[in-house]
Scaffold this motif. Sequence first.
Motif, PDB file in Angstrom:
ATOM      1  N   GLU A 219       0.860  -1.270  -0.366  1.00  0.00           N
ATOM      2  CA  GLU A 219       0.004  -0.225   0.256  1.00  0.00           C
ATOM      3  C   GLU A 219       0.717   1.199  -0.316  1.00  0.00           C
ATOM      4  O   GLU A 219       1.144   1.276   0.973  1.00  0.00           O
ATOM      5  CB  GLU A 219      -0.763  -0.473   1.364  1.00  0.00           C
ATOM      6  N   PRO A 220       0.667   1.926  -0.857  1.00  0.00           N
ATOM      7  CA  PRO A 220       0.020   1.390  -2.524  1.00  0.00           C
ATOM      8  C   PRO A 220       0.885   0.499  -3.288  1.00  0.00           C
ATOM      9  O   PRO A 220       1.620   0.143  -2.898  1.00  0.00           O
ATOM     10  CB  PRO A 220       0.449   3.082  -2.907  1.00  0.00           C
ATOM     11  N   HIS A 221      -0.264   0.421  -4.945  1.00  0.00           N
ATOM     12  CA  HIS A 221      -0.205  -1.124  -4.830  1.00  0.00           C
ATOM     13  C   HIS A 221       0.465  -0.730  -6.387  1.00  0.00           C
ATOM     14  O   HIS A 221      -0.592  -0.207  -6.799  1.00  0.00           O
ATOM     15  CB  HIS A 221      -0.426  -2.290  -4.339  1.00  0.00           C
ATOM     16  N   HIS A 266      12.153  -2.238  -6.994  1.00  0.00           N
ATOM     17  CA  HIS A 266      11.573  -0.508  -7.288  1.00  0.00           C
ATOM     18  C   HIS A 266      10.026  -0.133  -7.032  1.00  0.00           C
ATOM     19  O   HIS A 266       9.041  -0.367  -8.103  1.00  0.00           O
ATOM     20  CB  HIS A 266      11.789   0.147  -8.684  1.00  0.00           C
ATOM     21  N   GLN A 267       9.387   0.374  -5.421  1.00  0.00           N
ATOM     22  CA  GLN A 267       8.302  -0.106  -5.726  1.00  0.00           C
ATOM     23  C   GLN A 267       7.018   0.576  -6.347  1.00  0.00           C
ATOM     24  O   GLN A 267       7.792   1.324  -6.641  1.00  0.00           O
ATOM     25  CB  GLN A 267       8.114   0.132  -3.805  1.00  0.00           C
ATOM     26  N   PHE A 268       5.885  -0.264  -6.435  1.00  0.00           N
ATOM     27  CA  PHE A 268       4.981   0.680  -7.544  1.00  0.00           C
ATOM     28  C   PHE A 268       4.036   0.871  -6.767  1.00  0.00           C
ATOM     29  O   PHE A 268       3.467   0.072  -6.126  1.00  0.00           O
ATOM     30  CB  PHE A 268       4.564   0.152  -8.628  1.00  0.00           C
ATOM     31  N   ASP A 297       9.296  -7.893 -11.030  1.00  0.00           N
ATOM     32  CA  ASP A 297      10.394  -6.686 -11.730  1.00  0.00           C
ATOM     33  C   ASP A 297      10.364  -6.192 -12.779  1.00  0.00           C
ATOM     34  O   ASP A 297      11.584  -6.884 -13.346  1.00  0.00           O
ATOM     35  CB  ASP A 297      11.471  -8.026 -11.479  1.00  0.00           C
ATOM     36  N   TYR A 298       9.630  -5.708 -13.019  1.00  0.00           N
ATOM     37  CA  TYR A 298       9.104  -3.959 -14.122  1.00  0.00           C
ATOM     38  C   TYR A 298       9.974  -3.566 -14.848  1.00  0.00           C
ATOM     39  O   TYR A 298      10.281  -3.026 -15.764  1.00  0.00           O
ATOM     40  CB  TYR A 298       8.111  -3.651 -14.202  1.00  0.00           C
ATOM     41  N   PHE A 451      -3.943   3.974  -7.474  1.00  0.00           N
ATOM     42  CA  PHE A 451      -3.194   2.603  -6.675  1.00  0.00           C
ATOM     43  C   PHE A 451      -2.958   2.824  -5.213  1.00  0.00           C
ATOM     44  O   PHE A 451      -1.848   1.865  -4.468  1.00  0.00           O
ATOM     45  CB  PHE A 451      -1.911   2.886  -6.690  1.00  0.00           C
ATOM     46  N   TYR A 452      -4.468   3.910  -4.798  1.00  0.00           N
ATOM     47  CA  TYR A 452      -3.849   2.968  -2.614  1.00  0.00           C
ATOM     48  C   TYR A 452      -5.321   3.127  -2.964  1.00  0.00           C
ATOM     49  O   TYR A 452      -6.464   2.723  -3.910  1.00  0.00           O
ATOM     50  CB  TYR A 452      -4.113   4.687  -1.796  1.00  0.00           C
TER      51      TYR A 452
END
Length: 495
Positions: A219-221, A266-268, A297-298, A451-452
């Motif tokens: 969170e966020p995601h 790299h947290q999205f 692992d984008y 994204f939350y």
Amino acid sequence: MLWLRLDGDGPLHRQAYRALRAAILTGRLAPGAKLPATRVLARELGLSRNTVLAAYEQLVAEGYATARTGSGTRVCETLPERPARAEVERRRLREPPRLSAFGARIAAGIPHAQASWSLPREPLPYDFRYGEPAYADLPLATWSRLLGRRARRLSVRRLAYQAPGGAPELREALASYLARARGVRASAEQVIVVHGTQQAIDLTTRLLVDPGDTVVLEEPHYTGFSFCLAALGAKPVFVPVDDEGLRVSALDAVRAARLACVTPSHQFPAGSVLPLARRLALLAWARRRGAYLLEDDYDGEFRYTGRPLECLQALDDDGRVLYTGTASKLLFPALRVGWLVAPLALVPQLESAKALADTGTATLEQLALADFIREGHLERHVRRMRARLAARRAALIDAAASELGQRAELRGADAGLHVLLRLDELRMADVRALRAACRQRGVGVYPAAPFYARPPRRAEVLLGYGALSEEAIREGVRRLRRALDEVARGEGASR
């Protein structure tokens, strides 16, 4: 029958057939009605008699009409009575479609307009669209040459259905490349070629998650995770991230989780990088709970400060991590090639699920990509892009510092192709006004709120910089500051 009109699409006999069929189905030609003589209808429509004959023959073949010697062609008597078109339209609006439980969850849980893969295109000169590669920097001449070479040499046996897991050449090339670039420890057998990261997420969650199961999300995601889980009827538990990524210590409060979906490199969208201690703690949690970890692992190849970190899968000794990546960021999204690296125990089931979904990914593109990797073109391209992206990142950081100063906080700038921009002087509700003010100035920015699960009070937007020149980045941030000034003065801001 002067009211009969052709639609202009395709061969004339098909147009005449469709026009007559529509007249029959809507009741303008009633059951038992005699159709005009072919010469008469041909003259009225300006067609040849043979064209009308072909249309009549098709109607008879499909059961819309009957033909008897001496009595002409008539509309079939046994066609059921159909309601008028207006009534059909009213009924269609009144009655929602009947869906399965899965379909109903999709309809209720996935706001299509907010889906990251359906972002509306805006022809803006300073578009900070996230997730976009630098198209102008692509080695398209090399790619075209390899694709053409494979097309000319393609054997007949490769034209048939292929193994659902992917072409052996590409699986081997990917296993070797991922070991060098990301530290992945896997054989070619463990690499499953998919249509991008989203299919990998869909296959994994379908295989491992039942309705009602608990799944951990950051969170966020990334909404590609949450949308799939909503469709499956899973119960997401949102664990917050901080400047070091997922707060792994908070997982102890999560009971009976089947899966955790994470973006450690790299947290999205927040951009933090999960440090080694937390990675080891996350793997230990999965081992204790018997849970799996889906690692996206984008854009892990693009890190600009410090030593590049190996992926989470590289530390996995227990077969708990499913690793996915995509060519969409390395090359271009339309290629529709990604990879899912799975523990050996799950490979047969994932291949079967892939076979049910699409019976396999396009072979020609797989073979060309295998050559692109094996001949070293991909790694040379990544090295060039890492240097160019580092310069664009520096331009963005400098522009934000000079134009926005203390008004903005940049997060996630150490890696990837985007940053998260936090604007404490605005509320999240003001982002709509900020976007409108930016669009008036030719600038595209994108809200982080979708994204939350619970969006923060203060404004956050995503800025993707991979596809912009350094000059365009500086000018875009300058115009963003002017838009921010306008909204902050109260010309659209909520207080």
